[in-house]
Design an enzyme around this catalytic site. Structure first.
Site, PDB file in Angstrom:
ATOM      1  N   THR A  46       0.831  -1.208   0.000  1.00  0.00           N
ATOM      2  CA  THR A  46       0.000   0.000   0.000  1.00  0.00           C
ATOM      3  C   THR A  46       0.861   1.251   0.000  1.00  0.00           C
ATOM      4  OG1 THR A  46      -1.637  -1.209   1.301  1.00  0.00           O
ATOM      5  CG2 THR A  46      -1.907   1.160   1.162  1.00  0.00           C
ATOM      6  N   TYR A 109     -13.170  -3.993   0.210  1.00  0.00           N
ATOM      7  CA  TYR A 109     -14.403  -3.489  -0.400  1.00  0.00           C
ATOM      8  C   TYR A 109     -15.518  -4.533  -0.455  1.00  0.00           C
ATOM      9  CZ  TYR A 109     -17.558  -0.801  -3.343  1.00  0.00           C
ATOM     10  OH  TYR A 109     -18.657  -0.135  -3.809  1.00  0.00           O
ATOM     11  N   TYR A 135      -2.080 -10.463   5.218  1.00  0.00           N
ATOM     12  CA  TYR A 135      -2.031  -9.055   5.613  1.00  0.00           C
ATOM     13  C   TYR A 135      -3.430  -8.630   6.058  1.00  0.00           C
ATOM     14  CZ  TYR A 135      -1.152  -3.956   5.113  1.00  0.00           C
ATOM     15  OH  TYR A 135      -1.036  -2.605   5.321  1.00  0.00           O
ATOM     16  N   ARG A 140      -8.333  -0.395   6.101  1.00  0.00           N
ATOM     17  CA  ARG A 140      -8.355  -0.224   4.640  1.00  0.00           C
ATOM     18  C   ARG A 140      -9.293  -1.219   3.947  1.00  0.00           C
ATOM     19  NH1 ARG A 140      -4.488   3.102   2.346  1.00  0.00           N
ATOM     20  NH2 ARG A 140      -2.809   3.805   3.731  1.00  0.00           N
ATOM     21  N   LYS A 164       1.028 -10.141   8.572  1.00  0.00           N
ATOM     22  CA  LYS A 164       1.238  -8.742   8.930  1.00  0.00           C
ATOM     23  C   LYS A 164      -0.057  -8.268   9.573  1.00  0.00           C
ATOM     24  CE  LYS A 164       2.131  -4.111   7.091  1.00  0.00           C
ATOM     25  NZ  LYS A 164       2.294  -3.266   5.883  1.00  0.00           N
ATOM     26  N   ILE A 206       6.618  -4.983   9.566  1.00  0.00           N
ATOM     27  CA  ILE A 206       6.757  -4.404   8.232  1.00  0.00           C
ATOM     28  C   ILE A 206       6.367  -2.948   8.399  1.00  0.00           C
ATOM     29  CG2 ILE A 206       5.930  -4.377   5.858  1.00  0.00           C
ATOM     30  CD1 ILE A 206       5.566  -7.412   6.079  1.00  0.00           C
TER      31      ILE A 206
END
Length: 293
Positions: A46, A109, A135, A140, A164, A206
């Site tokens: 990202t 989404y 992840y 998000r 992550k 990360i």
């Protein structure tokens, strides 16, 4: 996966003022973080503004990072999305010879159920020729990967080697650490709670701020892994204000302001992102000068 313990950094994609990819700046940044002591590099996450890059630009970024790194550190490639079929096709067709693992984000989404998330990553794990790091970033994606789903994936697929975890929830992170299979990596995706996660049994981070201040942040993580708590927290509090600042007006606008202050790249971002405002840019610049000097 011992080489992925410690500090990985999510590389930005630097742009010139005309918004084209700045390969010379990217090479400088790779050298800067490698020489700063981080353990591995993450490409096209990202932070790399991958959502705004064309196919050819992504290939250019990958090629530039591989050449700049020159085999010095392990590389992880971001391969994820909310179209499972498309992700699987990329995993089956891409050359991963330069990469040690893929980082694959939970579908955004669509807001899948936990079973939908499991089935998505089942398809990813079965298609991927190299290890997979999950992840989880609910801020998000609009959905949270429950610890039970993560542990189920970790137990069912040997090539799902870590997560992550960026929910910003230390309790959730501790549940993952408590119930994970041996050797599974619980990696912080939140710079501010990296040290508490490491001290609780996490494998590292990360990081975004670790890209701006690689020497200090990677040393903090190493000290945490060594259980040198007081020394580690000294570095945490040295950098804490900068962590708040780089996320205050969005990522990667904040970290790109750091790189501009360091003289490594322009601070250009692509719409719909915009640069940080003058007030924040000045505060970031003042902080960088304080740390560097």
């Amino acid at each position: 996966m011992q080489s992925l313990i410690g500090t990985g950094v999510a590389l930005v994609t630097p742009f010139k003022k005309d918004f084209s990819v700045d390969t010379e700046a990217l090479t400088r940044i790779v050298n800067y973080v490698v020489e700063g002591g981080v353990e591995y590099l993450v490409v096209l996450g990202t932070t790399g503004e991958s959502a705004t890059l064309s196919h050819d630009e992504k290939e250019l970024v990958i090629k530039t990072v591989i050449e700049a790194n020159n085999g010095r550190l392990p590389l992880v490639l971001g391969v994820g999305g909310n179209n499972t079929h498309k992700v699987v096709e990329e995993l089956k067709t891409r050359d991963f010879s330069a990469f040690q693992a893929v980082l694959s984000v939970s579908p955004y989404y669509n807001k899948p159920t936990q079973e939908g998330i499991y089935q998505h990553f089942k398809a990813v794990a079965e298609a991927s020729p190299i290890p997979v790091i999950l992840y989880n970033v609910p801020g998000r994606t609009a959905s949270n990967m429950a610890p039970s789903t993560v542990i189920r994936l970790a137990n069912d697929f040997k090539n799902v080697i870590g997560i992550k975890e960026a929910a910003g929830d230390i309790v959730q992170a501790m549940k993952l650490i408590q119930h994970k299979p041996e050797g599974f990596l619980v990696i912080s995706g939140d710079d501010m709670i990296t040290l508490p996660m490491v001290l609780a049994g996490g494998s590292g981070v990360i990081s975004v701020i670790g890209e701006g201040f690689p020497k200090e942040f990677s040393e903090m993580v190493r000290l945490g892994l060594e259980r040198k708590v007081d020394e580690a927290y000294k570095l945490h509090y040295l950098l804490a204000d900068s962590i708040d600042m780089i996320f205050e007006q969005g990522n990667p606008a904040g970290i790109k302001a750091v790189f501009k202050s360091l003289g490594l790249s322009e601070d250009t971002v692509r719409l719909p992102l915009v640069n940080v405002n003058e007030d924040l840019a000045k505060r970031i610049d003042d902080f960088v000068k304080k740390i560097v000097n």
